[in-house]
Design an enzyme around this catalytic site. Structure first.
Site, PDB file in Angstrom:
ATOM      1  N   ASP A  34       0.815  -1.209   0.000  1.00 36.87           N
ATOM      2  CA  ASP A  34       0.000   0.000   0.000  1.00 36.87           C
ATOM      3  C   ASP A  34       0.854   1.267   0.000  1.00 36.87           C
ATOM      4  OD1 ASP A  34      -2.725   0.120  -0.333  1.00 36.87           O
ATOM      5  OD2 ASP A  34      -3.111   0.804   1.703  1.00 36.87           O
ATOM      6  N   ASP A  87     -11.885  -5.838  10.742  1.00 32.25           N
ATOM      7  CA  ASP A  87     -11.969  -7.291  10.854  1.00 32.25           C
ATOM      8  C   ASP A  87     -13.211  -7.721  11.625  1.00 32.25           C
ATOM      9  OD1 ASP A  87     -11.022  -6.121  13.122  1.00 32.25           O
ATOM     10  OD2 ASP A  87      -9.207  -7.320  13.298  1.00 32.25           O
TER      11      ASP A  87
END
Length: 1121
Positions: free
Chosen positions: A411, A822
């Site tokens: 990223d 998550d």
């Protein structure tokens, strides 16, 4: 006719993708061009050499457009050799693209400075094309040997071969026509999941044929079972008896002889089992929970009916806190009523999916594919060597090589990470076969070579020591290269930038420009092949910074061959005879980033990987790992697959593995291992609807990740499609196929991959009880080779605009809107009716690293808790869940988002002992027998529950105590700050960022736990320090007052001091960490804390002086009965 660029390059190939919503995979436009070493540009499609002169010769490339229609007659390279050459060409190209830009494929002759040898890797060695004025590489096979399509052995590259086929179909060397059938591999039909058997020779006929009926477990006629139970082989209409005196597996001519095991001959066995806990443990555990719940209820009623009228404020605070603590305990304890253990059987998995059988004589694997995701963002915070070792452990995992595809998401788009991954792929050529040859564990080279145990234990091969020594030497060199990449890239970029400056200066002199004018040359970051890095530069500039760069996709290792490729003793450093030397597919991905777009941090990166992998490999299962979490058990993927492929596994959305950490101090001062959660809470949730998703070490079902509901088996069976691929509307009746682009984006390849992933992810239908599955052998067919169109589609899917007006991050993929994406992602799946499984393996599946110093640990908890507070105030609150979420599972999710608010009550309750000592009052007016009995029973129940929980979870008593200590430390610091941040963000829209400052103690490189002693100042430290100092001062004040009383009331002091010591005992690890190794603590810590503690003490004295406290036992104080 042509477009030019400013970057010099030997070869460039570009693929243009359209961003229109009606783009289709078959309509991709591909552009080809190549610059030879002589400076000439060769059109790869029109067979026209173009003389490029003047300024054009210094440009990058010229694009010539050729449309690739989907009709076979216009694709003369649609052969096995052509497909392999195309895949090799694609794997040697660095694809870049993005919003409103052309998708380019830059053919790289050199990926890294070091030597590359593995034929699957980009930039590997190879001969040059024999065509004049062409510097292309010759096509190569799986072993890296040159492919010469003609018998004359004329060496030709893929592009020139393509031109020769298009023009005359004559070999440029011998001028003879190419004979395609001589070197094309005959395709094998795997559609029915079986391989054809040879017809028996007439001379070997035996007329003892039979016509008995054999049926399988589903009640259908089973030809294979009939043949093998009668020892027959295929003939023309009948089965023939082979000669009884023939032995061995294969006879002359390749005909199979003898018997092979057939799964239907063996009794059906499950792949996994649920093991309930012994009744001697779980029954008393449940009983104690009920007893404590009843006693707490009576205690709270008694407390409400017996207030302390002399100190109502103290009584009110204590009762409020006790009610909340009871509620919080209820939410935490009730979901733990049904903990379970599970076990898997890897031998059964192997027998069902990989053993030779009548329908699979070669033993080709029938296991589904798995895509493994690794995410990294900043090479400064996440060292490339750590990520490289993680990737090496993944590439060496024990799973069919052709079924694996590894993806790393960078990223930060850093060239340092890119080249580190290329170095890892190069070293994998030696490391992976070494692990397979000697059964190495663990398969992270750094961990393996640092083990202090005997490396020769259980090793049988006599050449192990010699091989290990050679690999250790190569790994040391690999580490030197990776650690030196940053300096190598810097020196390389400085040299190329200096060359560009010299070119500009020379041009200025020749053009007569003012020599005093400042030279304007971009300080670019350069790749090993002498071209600009399309990602983030060391000196950021427009379109080359962390938040502004093109999307990048590089196939580091192309897909392996379908059949095992055994090594030899000649072409490698080690003798890899009888060792499969293939490597899994390995892809580097860096999604496009542009200003003005919300890229959604890790969740956005994972969704980009999900889309790109669906187009490139489309594994029905996804295993995601953090860059510092490596595979510690090479069979971990197989362990998870036992649950997914077992009966009833079609409604499992993910398999969560426990997190295990390395480098933590033996005493685990700050509960970094968190075993109470991973071995206790998660195991208990496994008995409900399943454990939470905790961000790493999780194997997903891709179809569940796409936002679909679990299959309704009864409804599907009515349609008779239990073993057929279904459409999306079979799972969501309200889903309009025409609206798929509004949900998943406008990639037709992605949309077509969805039903395929669903079908391939089903359990094996090898038992009558399995009502929903796929037929055996359906996944033995080899995967399609990569081509430029497919990769170009994948590049478009990682662009920053792709998710616009879609449901990615809202319903599909990882969910956006929280720091703890998550938990939200797992909650959404459970809320749709899916269930999850907790897989605890005998050998830990994964190992990772965790922050071991106090400040980093607190900030880690702060980030997690902030995300949970955001969930509480969002529509993902479990209070708003659907009826598909089980009641106890709802309580578990509610507990996760509610427990941060316990921090307010915990802070108040931690001050109560001090306030009691200061004031001379207690939370009850009189310490009666009833109060002491309640306190005794509640304490005994707590101790009993702790002991039983330790028994069934397998954690240690010290680990349980460390968890209790850190509960108070984090509850009075990180949790409190997270709640404040969350409230300010929700109510006022104010975001506060609490970051740590520079460290105040040095690091001792000789000490493994040197990081434990680092003390970095943070405002999170203030509340627990104040609590500790106020309690210490209160003990001193109460002790002094008791001594100087006419009639000392030691009972009052002892009771108050006991609860103060209880608070201080929980804060002991915090105080120890605050002191560091040598007691060096930032002065500001004591200044602020002391100031606040003294101020509180003086304020209390001013409000209620010492003399005002009643000393008479019968009036203002408290007394024992």
């Amino acid at each position: 006719m042509a477009t030019l660029s400013s970057q010099p390059s030997k070869k460039v190939r570009s693929s243009e993708t359209s961003s229109s919503s009606n783009r289709s995979s078959s309509g991709q436009t591909v552009k080809f061009a190549r610059r030879t070493s002589s400076g000439r540009y060769v059109n790869l499609s029109l067979r026209e050499d173009l003389d490029v002169s003047g300024d054009l010769s210094s440009r990058d490339y010229m694009n010539y457009t050729v449309h690739i229609p989907p009709t076979p007659d216009n694709q003369p390279m649609d052969t096995s050799v052509a497909a392999k050459a195309e895949e090799q060409y694609v794997s040697n190209s660095l694809f870049t693209g993005g919003f409103n830009t052309v998708t380019r494929a830059h053919l790289m002759d050199k990926v890294i400075d070091s030597k590359v040898s593995h034929p699957q890797m980009a930039g590997s060695k190879g001969s040059f094309c024999a065509m004049p004025a062409c510097d292309g590489k010759v096509m190569r096979d799986e072993r890296g040997n040159d492919i010469t399509p003609c018998d004359c052995r004329f060496k030709i590259c893929r592009d020139c071969y393509m031109d020769a086929q298009n023009d005359t179909s004559l070999c440029p060397g011998c001028k003879e026509p190419y004979k395609v059938s001589d070197y094309d591999d005959e395709p094998v039909d795997f559609s029915n999941g079986t391989l054809s058997l040879p017809v028996p020779d007439d001379s070997r006929k035996d007329h003892h044929n039979m016509s008995m009926m054999k049926r399988n477990q589903n009640g259908e006629f089973d030809n294979n079972k009939w043949l093998f139970e009668t020892q027959g082989t295929y003939g023309y209409g009948n089965a023939y008896w082979p000669q009884e005196d023939v032995s061995g597996e294969y006879g002359d001519g390749g005909h199979f002889r003898g018997r092979m095991s057939d799964s239907s001959d063996k009794p059906w066995k499950p792949l996994s089992r649920k093991l309930p806990l012994p009744n001697s443990i779980i029954s008393p555990y449940r009983l104690l929970i009920l007893v404590r719940l009843v006693v707490l209820s009576f205690f709270l009623v008694w407390r409400l009916r017996h207030p302390n009228k002399d100190a109502m404020w103290l009584w009110l605070m204590s009762v409020t806190c006790e009610i909340w603590f009871s509620f919080s305990w209820f939410l935490d304890q009730i979901p733990k009523m049904n903990p379970v253990n599970r076990s898997t059987d890897l031998e059964v998995l192997r027998d069902k999916f990989e053993m030779p059988s009548p329908s699979n004589p070669t033993g080709r694997s029938d296991l589904p594919g798995v895509d493994l995701f690794v995410s990294t963002a900043d090479p400064e915070k996440e060292p490339p060597l750590v990520t490289a070792n993680t990737m090496l452990s993944i590439l060496a995992v024990d799973y069919p090589v052709e079924k694996l595809a590894c993806y790393v998401s960078d990223d930060g788009s850093a060239l340092l990470t890119f080249e580190a991954m290329a170095e890892a792929a190069s070293f994998a050529d030696l490391w992976v076969p070494f692990c397979r040859k000697h059964d190495i564990e663990p398969r992270n080279p750094e961990t393996y070579f640092c083990k202090k145990s005997d490396p020769t234990k259980n090793k049988k091969r006599p050449d192990f020591v010699k091989d290990r020594r050679k690999v250790k030497r190569e790994y040391d060199e690999f580490k030197v290269r990776v650690n030196g990449l940053a300096d190598s890239i810097r020196r390389r970029s400085e040299a190329f930038n200096a060359r560009e400056e010299m070119k500009v200066l020379k041009h200025m002199r020749e053009s007569g420009s003012d020599p005093s004018e400042k030279i304007k040359v971009q300080k670019a970051t350069w790749m090993a092949d002498g071209t600009h890095w399309p990602g983030t530069w060391a000196n950021p500039s427009g379109e080359h910074s962390k938040g502004d760069h093109a999307g990048i996709l590089q196939v580091m290792l192309k897909p392996p061959s379908d059949d095992p490729l055994m090594g030899s003793s000649e072409d490698k450093l080690l003798d890899f005879t009888d060792v499969d030397i293939r490597l899994p597919m390995f892809v580097y991905v860096s999604r496009e980033k542009r200003p003005g777009y919300d890229h959604n941090k890790k969740a956005g990166a994972m969704n980009a990987l999900a889309r790109a992998s669906a187009i490139l490999s489309n594994g029905p299962f996804i295993l995601n790992l953090d860059c510092d979490h490596y595979i510690y058990n090479c069979k971990a993927v197989r362990e998870g697959m036992c649950f997914m492929m077992d009966r009833g596994g079609e409604d499992i959305c993910y398999i969560q593995f426990p997190q295990r950490f390395e480098g933590i101090d033996p005493s685990d001062r700050y509960a970094n291992n968190n075993t109470v959660f991973f071995d206790g809470t998660m195991r208990a949730l496994d008995g409900l609807q399943g454990p939470l998703y905790v961000g790493t070490g999780c194997m997903f079902r891709r179809f569940a990740l796409y936002g679909f509901d679990p299959p309704k088996v009864d409804t599907i069976l009515e349609r008779g499609s239990e073993t057929q691929a279904l459409k999306a509307t079979n799972f969501d009746p309200d889903l309009d196929v025409k609206l798929l682009p509004n949900i998943f984006g406008n990639s037709t390849m992605l949309a077509k991959s969805i039903p395929i992933a669903e079908f391939q992810g089903r359990p094996l239908a090898d038992h009558p009880a399995i009502k929903y599955g796929r037929p055996p052998g359906a996944l033995r067919a080899p995967r399609d080779p990569l081509d430029a169109t497919t990769v170009a589609e994948a590049v478009s899917s990682i662009s920053c605009w792709y998710e616009d007006k879609t449901e990615w991050g809202d319903r599909v993929g990882w969910i956006y809107g929280s720091e703890t994406e998550d938990v939200v992602t797992g909650y959404r799946m459970h809320n749709r009716g899916w269930r999850s499984v907790y897989c605890i393996t005998k050998r830990d599946a994964f190992h990772g690293s965790a922050p071991i110093n106090l400040t980093d640990r607190l900030h880690q908890v702060l980030r997690w808790t902030t995300g949970l507070v955001e969930i509480f105030f969002s529509r993902n609150n479990a209070l708003l869940a659907t009826s598909k979420l089980m009641f106890l599972q709802r309580l578990a999710y509610l507990n996760v988002v509610v427990y941060p608010f316990t921090s307010f009550f915990l802070v108040v309750y931690s001050f109560l002992p001090a306030l009691s000592l200061f004031s001379g009052y207690f939370i009850v007016q009189k310490v009666s027998v009833a109060f002491l009995m309640f306190l005794l029973i509640i304490s005994l129940c707590l101790i009993g529950l702790a002991i039983l929980e330790i028994k069934w979870s397998g954690i240690g008593l010290e680990e349980w105590w460390r968890n209790e200590q850190f509960w108070l430390i984090s509850g009075t610091s990180a949790h409190l700050a997270a709640v404040v941040q969350g409230l300010l963000k929700v109510i006022a829209g104010i975001e506060i960022s609490l970051t740590s400052t520079s460290k105040s103690a040095g690091v001792d490189n000789d000490d493994t736990y040197a990081g434990l002693y680092l003390v970095k100042w943070s405002s999170l430290m203030i509340p627990p320090i104040v609590i500790g100092m106020v309690n210490i001062i209160a003990i001193a004040v109460a002790f002094s007052r008791t001594i100087y009383q006419t009639v000392p009331q030691w009972s009052k002091f002892i009771v108050g001091a006991f609860f103060s010591f209880w608070v201080l005992a929980h804060l002991y690890p915090f105080a120890k960490g605050l002191m560091g190794r040598s007691g060096k603590t930032p002065t500001i810590v004591f200044v602020w804390s002391g100031l606040i503690a003294i101020t509180i003490s003086l304020l209390w004295v001013a409000i209620s002086p010492l003399g005002s406290a009643q000393t008479d036992l019968g009036t203002g104080g408290f007394q024992f009965p």
